[in-house]
Design a protein around this motif. Structure first.
Motif, PDB file in Angstrom:
ATOM      1  N   LEU A  57      26.802  38.572 -71.843  1.00  0.00           N
ATOM      2  CA  LEU A  57      26.333  39.957 -71.804  1.00  0.00           C
ATOM      3  C   LEU A  57      25.519  40.281 -73.058  1.00  0.00           C
ATOM      4  O   LEU A  57      24.475  40.940 -72.987  1.00  0.00           O
ATOM      5  CB  LEU A  57      27.522  40.913 -71.684  1.00  0.00           C
ATOM      6  CG  LEU A  57      27.161  42.373 -71.486  1.00  0.00           C
ATOM      7  CD1 LEU A  57      26.575  42.602 -70.106  1.00  0.00           C
ATOM      8  CD2 LEU A  57      28.376  43.271 -71.688  1.00  0.00           C
ATOM      9  N   SER A  58      25.991  39.810 -74.184  1.00  0.00           N
ATOM     10  CA  SER A  58      25.285  40.055 -75.446  1.00  0.00           C
ATOM     11  C   SER A  58      23.912  39.425 -75.434  1.00  0.00           C
ATOM     12  O   SER A  58      22.921  40.050 -75.833  1.00  0.00           O
ATOM     13  CB  SER A  58      26.080  39.479 -76.622  1.00  0.00           C
ATOM     14  OG  SER A  58      26.840  40.473 -77.223  1.00  0.00           O
ATOM     15  N   LYS A  60      22.105  38.486 -72.819  1.00  0.00           N
ATOM     16  CA  LYS A  60      21.281  39.126 -71.803  1.00  0.00           C
ATOM     17  C   LYS A  60      20.741  40.473 -72.288  1.00  0.00           C
ATOM     18  O   LYS A  60      19.536  40.720 -72.257  1.00  0.00           O
ATOM     19  CB  LYS A  60      22.139  39.319 -70.547  1.00  0.00           C
ATOM     20  CG  LYS A  60      21.385  39.673 -69.293  1.00  0.00           C
ATOM     21  CD  LYS A  60      22.309  39.627 -68.081  1.00  0.00           C
ATOM     22  CE  LYS A  60      23.307  40.771 -68.107  1.00  0.00           C
ATOM     23  NZ  LYS A  60      24.173  40.789 -66.894  1.00  0.00           N
ATOM     24  N   THR A  61      21.643  41.318 -72.770  1.00  0.00           N
ATOM     25  CA  THR A  61      21.212  42.672 -73.152  1.00  0.00           C
ATOM     26  C   THR A  61      20.309  42.644 -74.381  1.00  0.00           C
ATOM     27  O   THR A  61      19.323  43.380 -74.437  1.00  0.00           O
ATOM     28  CB  THR A  61      22.414  43.590 -73.429  1.00  0.00           C
ATOM     29  OG1 THR A  61      23.283  42.942 -74.354  1.00  0.00           O
ATOM     30  CG2 THR A  61      23.164  43.899 -72.153  1.00  0.00           C
ATOM     31  N   THR A 135      27.563  51.657 -67.924  1.00  0.00           N
ATOM     32  CA  THR A 135      26.827  50.601 -67.236  1.00  0.00           C
ATOM     33  C   THR A 135      26.126  49.714 -68.263  1.00  0.00           C
ATOM     34  O   THR A 135      25.981  50.089 -69.428  1.00  0.00           O
ATOM     35  CB  THR A 135      25.734  51.171 -66.313  1.00  0.00           C
ATOM     36  OG1 THR A 135      24.772  51.852 -67.128  1.00  0.00           O
ATOM     37  CG2 THR A 135      26.297  52.118 -65.279  1.00  0.00           C
ATOM     38  N   THR A 136      25.671  48.553 -67.792  1.00  0.00           N
ATOM     39  CA  THR A 136      24.940  47.656 -68.675  1.00  0.00           C
ATOM     40  C   THR A 136      23.628  48.295 -69.137  1.00  0.00           C
ATOM     41  O   THR A 136      23.174  48.058 -70.251  1.00  0.00           O
ATOM     42  CB  THR A 136      24.681  46.318 -67.951  1.00  0.00           C
ATOM     43  OG1 THR A 136      25.941  45.840 -67.465  1.00  0.00           O
ATOM     44  CG2 THR A 136      24.103  45.283 -68.875  1.00  0.00           C
ATOM     45  N   THR A 137      23.034  49.132 -68.286  1.00  0.00           N
ATOM     46  CA  THR A 137      21.823  49.866 -68.681  1.00  0.00           C
ATOM     47  C   THR A 137      22.077  50.672 -69.952  1.00  0.00           C
ATOM     48  O   THR A 137      21.233  50.726 -70.852  1.00  0.00           O
ATOM     49  CB  THR A 137      21.400  50.844 -67.563  1.00  0.00           C
ATOM     50  OG1 THR A 137      21.359  50.113 -66.337  1.00  0.00           O
ATOM     51  CG2 THR A 137      20.057  51.460 -67.836  1.00  0.00           C
ATOM     52  N   VAL A 139      24.144  49.985 -72.266  1.00  0.00           N
ATOM     53  CA  VAL A 139      24.208  49.057 -73.401  1.00  0.00           C
ATOM     54  C   VAL A 139      22.801  48.788 -73.927  1.00  0.00           C
ATOM     55  O   VAL A 139      22.539  48.862 -75.133  1.00  0.00           O
ATOM     56  CB  VAL A 139      24.880  47.726 -72.989  1.00  0.00           C
ATOM     57  CG1 VAL A 139      24.861  46.731 -74.135  1.00  0.00           C
ATOM     58  CG2 VAL A 139      26.303  47.964 -72.519  1.00  0.00           C
ATOM     59  N   THR A 211      26.865  51.607 -78.868  1.00  0.00           N
ATOM     60  CA  THR A 211      27.284  51.034 -77.590  1.00  0.00           C
ATOM     61  C   THR A 211      28.644  51.560 -77.170  1.00  0.00           C
ATOM     62  O   THR A 211      28.816  52.028 -76.042  1.00  0.00           O
ATOM     63  CB  THR A 211      27.327  49.495 -77.682  1.00  0.00           C
ATOM     64  OG1 THR A 211      26.122  49.030 -78.259  1.00  0.00           O
ATOM     65  CG2 THR A 211      27.515  48.867 -76.324  1.00  0.00           C
ATOM     66  N   THR A 221      30.990  44.273 -68.213  1.00  0.00           N
ATOM     67  CA  THR A 221      29.950  45.262 -67.932  1.00  0.00           C
ATOM     68  C   THR A 221      29.321  45.806 -69.212  1.00  0.00           C
ATOM     69  O   THR A 221      28.102  45.829 -69.361  1.00  0.00           O
ATOM     70  CB  THR A 221      30.525  46.445 -67.134  1.00  0.00           C
ATOM     71  OG1 THR A 221      31.305  45.923 -66.069  1.00  0.00           O
ATOM     72  CG2 THR A 221      29.418  47.304 -66.565  1.00  0.00           C
ATOM     73  N   THR A 222      30.162  46.258 -70.110  1.00  0.00           N
ATOM     74  CA  THR A 222      29.623  46.849 -71.336  1.00  0.00           C
ATOM     75  C   THR A 222      30.227  46.235 -72.597  1.00  0.00           C
ATOM     76  O   THR A 222      29.865  46.627 -73.694  1.00  0.00           O
ATOM     77  CB  THR A 222      29.865  48.374 -71.368  1.00  0.00           C
ATOM     78  OG1 THR A 222      31.260  48.621 -71.225  1.00  0.00           O
ATOM     79  CG2 THR A 222      29.115  49.077 -70.263  1.00  0.00           C
ATOM     80  N   THR A 224      30.100  43.898 -75.164  1.00  0.00           N
ATOM     81  CA  THR A 224      29.303  42.851 -75.795  1.00  0.00           C
ATOM     82  C   THR A 224      30.151  42.141 -76.850  1.00  0.00           C
ATOM     83  O   THR A 224      31.290  42.518 -77.098  1.00  0.00           O
ATOM     84  CB  THR A 224      28.061  43.469 -76.448  1.00  0.00           C
ATOM     85  OG1 THR A 224      28.485  44.510 -77.313  1.00  0.00           O
ATOM     86  CG2 THR A 224      27.112  44.030 -75.401  1.00  0.00           C
TER      87      THR A 224
END
Lengths: 272, 252
Positions: A57-58, A60-61, A135-137, A139, A211, A221-222, A224
């Motif tokens: 996740l980290s 990717k975001t 949501t990931t958005t 983040v 965050t 999801t969120t 990181t």
């Protein structure tokens, strides 16, 4: 930096001493961290699902953030560097603000703006059914908010130092504005551009306060890496130590690799 | 849009992340460092003022946070004089490392309530509703007392709820519900009182509820044991207990 050609001169020892203290101050915490790390459990812990989720996740975001910062940050930097307009100083100050603000404050500001009851968020929810927090958005938005200034300021500094006669020449030779921007302006600030991207990316990777306040904290999801590290501190301090080391290793490797490959000639603006 | 209380919640949230404690001792004043669960923030702030007034030359300094964070700070040698936890297990962590001067004392109790946005737009009236309705639910990790209690209560009622976020402490939960981001959460009754109408409380039946016990202890390495004991005594005195009940806490 041309190390080889620099002549050996008598160094003022007072400055060297103070500099050594500063360097030691940065080094000591890493040594402290490694001193407490349970190395034998390293492989075990890194392979855990929740850790891999957080790592993925980290990555990717933070990469998404880097791309978004590039797309929106460069035009903003160009505007600030090249165009005289009323309120320019205000916009520049605003850009810098999120750099110096405690990230939690940024997170709260985002929450009251893009949250479900927020200034803009209430319409996103009632008109489109879009809810950003948790949501990931969220983040990525939190990361962009704190990271973009690094790119904007780096690129702006480079643009301002750039000799605009080259661009003028290209224009007189018949290049369109867009063509000149793409083929003359951008290539000449390339080192700073990369420096800006890397700085923004690194800041995004380490983002915590904005965050957790705006996006919340949910594994997969969120959550990181920094959030997972913080969460692990209570239940599993050993995981926290190892997560910290993994983050340091990633950031350090990439900073060093990029410095040698792309940033070697970063003479302009903020260099790494 | 947001009242002063919501603003206070926000400020409290900021304070947790930027909080730093410094045990500075000037010649005349003694500084007492009290590490306390975030749910104690409001009554302890008052208690600190009252104690300072009664003891000139003493300055009470607070570090509010999740009990689990504070227990860890104390274990790592943070300069705390007094530690007040929202549960026994985090106090046990400190006691088991032999960091307490004497056994901890229970000075207050609390019970849980469901909190919802002002006006209860989703009409939540029971724990069962948390499972039945499609809602945004937040809590903390089970290491933080409130997260552990929440899980306990849900289990007792046979309700399963998937949280949308694991906040770092009670104040994080309060911010999410007061700002309308989350539909529901479970927090201490005292938090509902402290929120002053920014969130609405929904009762949890006694058969599913729990009693949270708040222990307080004096840290072995404290340089101000006399004042530390004085502060604990004040909390256990009639004045201290009255203050705690004003904020929705129960007596031990």
């Amino acid at each position: 930096m041309s190390r080889s050609r620099r002549r050996r001169q008598k160094l003022p020892w007072q400055i060297v001493l103070i500099a050594a203290v500063a360097a030691a101050f940065f080094l000591a915490p890493f040594v402290g961290l490694m001193w407490r790390t349970p190395w034998s459990k390293f492989a075990d812990i890194v392979r855990r699902q929740e850790i891999r989720d957080a790592l993925w996740l980290s990555i990717k975001t933070s990469l998404m953030t880097a791309v978004i910062c590039l797309i929106f940050g460069v035009p903003l930097a160009w505007l600030l560097a090249r165009v005289e307009f009323p309120g320019r100083r205000f916009i520049r100050a605003l850009t810098t603000l999120s750099m110096v603000l405690p990230p939690v404050v940024g997170g709260i500001a985002l929450l009251f703006t893009f949250g479900r009851r927020g200034l803009i968020g209430q319409y996103l929810d009632s008109w489109f059914g879009i809810r950003i927090p948790f949501t990931t958005t969220a983040v990525v938005m939190a990361q962009c908010f704190v990271a973009m200034p690094f790119l904007v300021l780096t690129v702006e500094a480079a643009l301002r130092q750039l000799d605009s006669r080259f661009e003028g020449a290209a224009r007189t030779l018949g290049g369109t504005r867009w063509y000149v921007f793409r083929r003359v302006t951008l290539p000449s600030i390339r080192p700073s551009l990369f420096a800006g991207i890397v700085l923004a990316w690194a800041r995004a990777l380490g983002e915590f306060g904005a965050t957790i306040t705006f996006a919340g904290n949910l594994p997969g999801t969120t959550q990181t890496m920094p959030l997972a590290t913080y969460a692990a501190l209570d239940s599993n301090p050993e995981s926290a130590l190892i997560l910290s080391l993994v983050m340091i290793a990633i950031a350090f490797t990439i900073l060093i690799a990029l410095r040698d490959r792309w940033l070697g000639r970063a003479e302009q603006g903020l260099s790494l | 849009m947001f009242g002063r209380r919501a603003f206070a919640v926000v400020l409290a949230q900021i304070a947790f992340f930027t909080a730093c404690t410094s045990g500075s001792n000037t010649q005349e004043t003694t500084t007492l460092d009290v590490y306390a669960a975030s749910s104690l923030a409001t009554p302890f702030a008052d208690a600190g003022l009252a104690y300072e007034k009664a003891h000139p030359g003493v300055k009470v300094q607070f570090n509010f946070g999740a009990s689990s964070d504070l227990a860890r700070f104390v274990q790592e040698g943070a300069p705390a004089d007094v530690f007040a936890s929202a549960d026994m297990s985090n106090m046990d962590r400190v006691e088991s490392k032999d960091l307490l001067d004497s056994p901890p004392v229970i000075f207050a109790t609390n019970y849980l309530e469901i909190i919802v946005e002002k006006g209860n737009p989703l009409n939540i009236s029971s724990l069962q509703d948390l499972e039945n309705l499609d809602l945004v639910f937040v809590t903390t990790s089970p290491d933080v007392p409130i997260g552990k209690y929440t899980a306990e209560v849900l289990k007792k009622a046979g309700v399963s709820v998937t949280p949308d976020s694991l906040e770092s402490n009670v104040k994080g939960i309060m911010l999410k519900v007061a700002s309308g981001e989350a539909d529901a959460a479970i927090v201490y009754h005292s938090e509902v009182i402290a929120s002053d109408g920014q969130v609405e409380g929904v009762e949890i039946l006694a058969e599913f509820n729990i009693v949270a016990k708040y222990p307080i202890g004096i840290i072995k390495n404290s340089a101000n044991k006399k004042q530390a004991q004085g502060f604990v005594d004040f909390l256990l005195s009639t004045a201290g207990q009255t203050l705690l009940t004003q904020y929705g806490f129960g007596l031990p």
